[in-house]
Design a protein around this motif. Structure first.
Motif: not given
Length: 252
Positions: A178-204
């Motif tokens: 549960i601790e691991l899942w909650e941390s990973c869930h929180s990290f992915l949410y932060k990653l989705a909010v704080a990052t974005g794609p660069v150009g047309k590739g798969f880099s963020f």
């Protein structure tokens, strides 16, 4: 509501406590001692003891209490044999009940370990320590670009490992999951909010396009990068702790 299985376990537990309390062994030895005393004590000695007991009662109570003359001690020997036999039967029954309980507990424990081991093997396949997501959490500095495919293992874990099929029966392991899942869930949410794609590739990137390549970053960008790095490190440490706990508890 209490299930039928839980009610049965409760009834068995209460019955075991009433029939075979914790002082059973002492009680058994007391009964055996009394029975052996009756068998080994001769009639004259018993007569002396009985007379002393009667005299003591008469002296303290002020009444004239008497007992019948002892002419045959066969009944005493029978009671001695009965007491010893009852003590032995009780002791055998007590050990047999404990043996059945230990076998049942061992069988249940083996089943739980087997189920948790199979689940842990699935975890190691989907989110191993050497996968791209684990390396991203451990090594990457989010002031740099990262490959969007590197989060695939992490995303699968967050999406799949939060249902009844992925619950560990061992409470210690389950708490770590549960601790691991909650941390990973929180990290992915932060990653989705704080990052974005660069150009047309798969880099963020966590750095907005207008600041890419700049040496001096605004405070909000520096803070964003530091938070991502901190959360990533926490996720990796909890991942490794979860794996270590599973190996210790499941011995695999």
């Amino acid at each position: 509501m209490v299930s039928q299985k839980e009610f049965k376990e409760l009834a068995i537990g209460l019955g075991r406590k009433w029939l075979f309390p914790d002082f059973t062994n002492k009680l058994t030895w007391l009964v055996v001692t009394v029975g052996c005393g009756i068998l080994l004590t001769s009639t004259p000695l018993k007569l002396i003891f009985y007379n002393w007991l009667v005299d003591t009662i008469n002296l303290n109570s002020g009444t004239d209490f008497t007992i019948a003359e002892l002419t045959n001690d066969s009944a005493d020997y029978i009671w001695g044999v009965v007491l010893v036999a009852l003590a032995l039967i009780h002791n055998i029954a007590y050990r047999y009940v404990n043996f059945l309980a230990s076998c049942e507990g061992k069988d249940n424990l083996e089943k739980r370990i087997k189920a948790d081991t199979a689940l842990f093997e699935n975890f190691k396949i989907e989110f191993p320590s050497n996968c791209a997501s684990a390396r991203l959490l451990k090594e990457h500095d989010f002031s740099n670009l990262y490959d969007g495919e590197a989060t695939s293992n992490l995303e699968k874990f967050v999406h799949r490992w939060n249902d009844a099929e992925h619950v560990f029966l061992d409470p210690v392991i389950e708490s770590k999951r549960i601790e691991l899942w909650e941390s990973c869930h929180s990290f992915l949410y932060k990653l989705a909010v704080a990052t974005g794609p660069v150009g047309k590739g798969f880099s963020f990137s966590a750095i907005p396009d207008m600041y890419l390549g700049e040496r001096d970053m605004p405070d909000f960008v520096t803070q964003r990068v530091n938070e991502l790095n901190k959360k990533a490190t926490e996720c990796y440490c909890q991942h490794q702790e979860f794996v270590a706990v599973c190996k210790e508890r499941l011995r695999c």
